[in-house]
Design a protein around this motif. Sequence first.
Motif, PDB file in Angstrom:
ATOM      1  N   ASN A 135       0.827  -1.221   0.000  1.00 28.12           N
ATOM      2  CA  ASN A 135       0.000   0.000   0.000  1.00 28.12           C
ATOM      3  C   ASN A 135       0.855   1.263   0.000  1.00 28.12           C
ATOM      4  O   ASN A 135       0.527   2.257  -0.651  1.00 28.12           O
ATOM      5  CB  ASN A 135      -0.920   0.013   1.226  1.00 28.12           C
ATOM      6  CG  ASN A 135      -2.008  -1.039   1.133  1.00 28.12           C
ATOM      7  OD1 ASN A 135      -2.256  -1.581   0.057  1.00 28.12           O
ATOM      8  ND2 ASN A 135      -2.642  -1.330   2.246  1.00 28.12           N
ATOM      9  N   ARG A 136       1.948   1.198   0.744  1.00 24.99           N
ATOM     10  CA  ARG A 136       2.839   2.343   0.860  1.00 24.99           C
ATOM     11  C   ARG A 136       3.541   2.603  -0.469  1.00 24.99           C
ATOM     12  O   ARG A 136       3.626   3.743  -0.924  1.00 24.99           O
ATOM     13  CB  ARG A 136       3.849   2.005   1.961  1.00 24.99           C
ATOM     14  CG  ARG A 136       4.644   3.139   2.484  1.00 24.99           C
ATOM     15  CD  ARG A 136       5.386   2.650   3.726  1.00 24.99           C
ATOM     16  NE  ARG A 136       6.445   3.546   4.094  1.00 24.99           N
ATOM     17  CZ  ARG A 136       7.127   3.466   5.229  1.00 24.99           C
ATOM     18  NH1 ARG A 136       6.843   2.519   6.098  1.00 24.99           N
ATOM     19  NH2 ARG A 136       8.093   4.308   5.504  1.00 24.99           N
ATOM     20  N   ARG A 137       4.031   1.537  -1.094  1.00 23.19           N
ATOM     21  CA  ARG A 137       4.762   1.698  -2.356  1.00 23.19           C
ATOM     22  C   ARG A 137       3.838   2.131  -3.495  1.00 23.19           C
ATOM     23  O   ARG A 137       4.206   2.952  -4.328  1.00 23.19           O
ATOM     24  CB  ARG A 137       5.476   0.392  -2.705  1.00 23.19           C
ATOM     25  CG  ARG A 137       6.127   0.342  -4.078  1.00 23.19           C
ATOM     26  CD  ARG A 137       7.321   1.278  -4.236  1.00 23.19           C
ATOM     27  NE  ARG A 137       8.422   0.967  -3.338  1.00 23.19           N
ATOM     28  CZ  ARG A 137       9.450   0.169  -3.643  1.00 23.19           C
ATOM     29  NH1 ARG A 137       9.519  -0.391  -4.827  1.00 23.19           N
ATOM     30  NH2 ARG A 137      10.401  -0.058  -2.752  1.00 23.19           N
ATOM     31  N   TYR A 138       2.644   1.518  -3.556  1.00 27.25           N
ATOM     32  CA  TYR A 138       1.763   1.736  -4.711  1.00 27.25           C
ATOM     33  C   TYR A 138       0.594   2.671  -4.386  1.00 27.25           C
ATOM     34  O   TYR A 138      -0.284   2.857  -5.216  1.00 27.25           O
ATOM     35  CB  TYR A 138       1.249   0.391  -5.235  1.00 27.25           C
ATOM     36  CG  TYR A 138       2.369  -0.528  -5.684  1.00 27.25           C
ATOM     37  CD1 TYR A 138       2.892  -0.443  -6.971  1.00 27.25           C
ATOM     38  CD2 TYR A 138       2.939  -1.447  -4.809  1.00 27.25           C
ATOM     39  CE1 TYR A 138       3.933  -1.259  -7.383  1.00 27.25           C
ATOM     40  CE2 TYR A 138       3.982  -2.268  -5.198  1.00 27.25           C
ATOM     41  CZ  TYR A 138       4.477  -2.166  -6.480  1.00 27.25           C
ATOM     42  OH  TYR A 138       5.515  -2.976  -6.876  1.00 27.25           O
ATOM     43  N   ARG A 139       0.592   3.225  -3.170  1.00 25.25           N
ATOM     44  CA  ARG A 139      -0.462   4.160  -2.755  1.00 25.25           C
ATOM     45  C   ARG A 139      -1.856   3.611  -3.058  1.00 25.25           C
ATOM     46  O   ARG A 139      -2.632   4.182  -3.820  1.00 25.25           O
ATOM     47  CB  ARG A 139      -0.276   5.511  -3.456  1.00 25.25           C
ATOM     48  CG  ARG A 139       1.057   6.156  -3.124  1.00 25.25           C
ATOM     49  CD  ARG A 139       1.350   7.329  -4.045  1.00 25.25           C
ATOM     50  NE  ARG A 139       2.761   7.732  -3.972  1.00 25.25           N
ATOM     51  CZ  ARG A 139       3.266   8.549  -3.058  1.00 25.25           C
ATOM     52  NH1 ARG A 139       2.478   9.090  -2.168  1.00 25.25           N
ATOM     53  NH2 ARG A 139       4.546   8.850  -3.046  1.00 25.25           N
ATOM     54  N   THR A 140      -2.172   2.472  -2.445  1.00 24.56           N
ATOM     55  CA  THR A 140      -3.436   1.809  -2.735  1.00 24.56           C
ATOM     56  C   THR A 140      -3.975   1.125  -1.478  1.00 24.56           C
ATOM     57  O   THR A 140      -3.430   1.308  -0.377  1.00 24.56           O
ATOM     58  CB  THR A 140      -3.240   0.777  -3.868  1.00 24.56           C
ATOM     59  OG1 THR A 140      -4.501   0.221  -4.217  1.00 24.56           O
ATOM     60  CG2 THR A 140      -2.293  -0.339  -3.449  1.00 24.56           C
ATOM     61  N   HIS A 141      -5.076   0.399  -1.608  1.00 24.76           N
ATOM     62  CA  HIS A 141      -5.588  -0.471  -0.550  1.00 24.76           C
ATOM     63  C   HIS A 141      -5.600  -1.885  -1.113  1.00 24.76           C
ATOM     64  O   HIS A 141      -6.635  -2.379  -1.567  1.00 24.76           O
ATOM     65  CB  HIS A 141      -7.005  -0.069  -0.119  1.00 24.76           C
ATOM     66  CG  HIS A 141      -7.105   1.317   0.448  1.00 24.76           C
ATOM     67  ND1 HIS A 141      -6.710   1.622   1.734  1.00 24.76           N
ATOM     68  CD2 HIS A 141      -7.526   2.477  -0.091  1.00 24.76           C
ATOM     69  CE1 HIS A 141      -6.897   2.903   1.966  1.00 24.76           C
ATOM     70  NE2 HIS A 141      -7.386   3.454   0.865  1.00 24.76           N
ATOM     71  N   ALA A 170       1.040   1.729 -11.563  1.00 24.48           N
ATOM     72  CA  ALA A 170       1.823   2.023 -10.375  1.00 24.48           C
ATOM     73  C   ALA A 170       3.078   1.161 -10.373  1.00 24.48           C
ATOM     74  O   ALA A 170       4.158   1.594 -10.004  1.00 24.48           O
ATOM     75  CB  ALA A 170       1.004   1.749  -9.125  1.00 24.48           C
TER      76      ALA A 170
END
Lengths: 233, 233
Positions: A211-217, B229
Motif C-alpha cells: 500500500n505504501r509503495r503503490y499508494r493503494t488499498h 503504479a
Amino acid sequence: MQLDNAPLPSIGILGGTGALGGGLAFRWAEAGLPVTIGSRNEQRAAEAAARISTGIKGPHSLNSAGLNECAANADVVVIAVPWDAHQETLTQIRDAARGKIVIDVVNPLAFDKSGAYAPSVPEGSAAQQAQALLPDSHVVAAFHHVSAVLLADHTAETVDTDVMVLGDDLESTKTVQELVRLIPGMRGIFAGKLRTAAAVEGLTANLIAVNRRYRTHAGIGLTNVEEAAHATA
Amino acid sequence: MQLDNAPLPSIGILGGTGALGGGLAFRWAEAGLPVTIGSRNEQRAAEAAARISTGIKGPHSLNSAGLNECAANADVVVIAVPWDAHQETLTQIRDAARGKIVIDVVNPLAFDKSGAYAPSVPEGSAAQQAQALLPDSHVVAAFHHVSAVLLADHTAETVDTDVMVLGDDLESTKTVQELVRLIPGMRGIFAGKLRTAAAVEGLTANLIAVNRRYRTHAGIGLTNVEEAAHATA
C-alpha cells in the motif's frame, strides 16, 4: 449451526468501535444478522452502534453492550480489539465465550521508521494465543486482509475479496465461511489450521508495504480456487 | 543493472534440477536470458538442461555447471534448493556470490499428518538466513507462491500470477521485478523488506492447505494494485 435452515446466529463484536469491527457490524446487520457492538467503554459502543445504524437501509438489529455482556449474549463472538488489548480482552471473556465460535480478526503488528512488521508472539500467532486463553471455545481466524475502508463504505455494494479462514474445528470453519458469504462479493476459503495462522496474520505487514509503495488499498485474491469447490467443501 | 538498455543479465539457478528452479530456467531461457543450471550433481544438472532445452522454441542459451561455477559465472544467482540444503549451499557460494543479486525462492516447510507448517528458523526466515550467510550480496526473496507445475507447462503461454518481491536494497528489488516481468503474465510487486519475509514464505503452508481442501493449484493475486503504479514504482 446451519445457516441455511436455522435462525441466523447473533454476532457480538468486541472492538466494534474500531474500523474493521465496525465494518463487519455494518455488513452483517445489513445482511439481517442480530449484531451487538461491545466495548470496554459502553458509551463509545452505543455511539458506534447509533452511527453505523444510520447507514443501514431497511430494518435491522444493531445494539451495544459492555465486553462481557456482548460476549455472553452472542452466538458467535468476534475479537476485533487492538493487538495490545488482545490478551486482556480474551482473559476477561473466557466464561462468556465457552462453547462458542470465536472469530479472531486481530493482526499483531508493530511499526517503526521502516514500516510495519510482525512482532514475536509467544504462542505463535494471535489466533493461537486466543485458543490458549479460550480452551473451551472454537477459535477461527479470518478477515485479516480485508480493507476496513472498503468494508465500511456504504456506497460499495460488494466487497470483492477472498477471506482466508483458519481453524482446528471443521464445523466452526464452515460456519464462518458461511458468515463470510453473507457479505456480498466475499468468499471464505479454508486455508489451514491455527498453527499456520502466523503467516496469514503477518502478511498484513506485507500488504501495508504494498500500500505504501503503490499508494493503494491492496487485497488478497486466491487464484485457481473454484466457487463450486467452495460450496461443496 | 538496467534491463531496458543493457545486455540481459545471465542467470545461475542453484537447484535448477528441481521443479521450481527448472521452471524458472525454462521461462527465462525462452525469454532470451543466458541461463545456467547449477547442482551439486553436475550430471543431473546437464540432464536437466538438456531436457528443458528441448521444450524451448527458437535459439536460446541454457547450460549446466556445478554449484560454485554456476554462481561465479552468473550476474544474478537464484537459490532454488530444498530447504534442508539451504544453509550448506549458501555457505559454499559466499565468495562466488559477492556483490551480486541473490534471489531466494526457498520456502522452509515441514510436514506431518496434519499437513504442512512453517518450522522455526533461527534467523526468522530463509531470506534472512541467506542475507546473514551472504553479507556481501543483495538478497531478494521472490517466487514463493508460483506453481511449479504451471511454470514448467510448455503449453501455458502465460503464467498469470503476482509475485511478491522482498528485499532491503531498492535497486536490487527493482531489477528482480523486471526479471519477473520477462515471464509472460507475471507481475512483480514490491512487498516489503526481508524482515517481513517469514509471512510470505510461511503462507505457502496455507496455500498447500487450500490445494488439499479444494484439489487445485491455488495462487496469490494482489487486488487493487495497478500495473501503472508497478511500472513507475
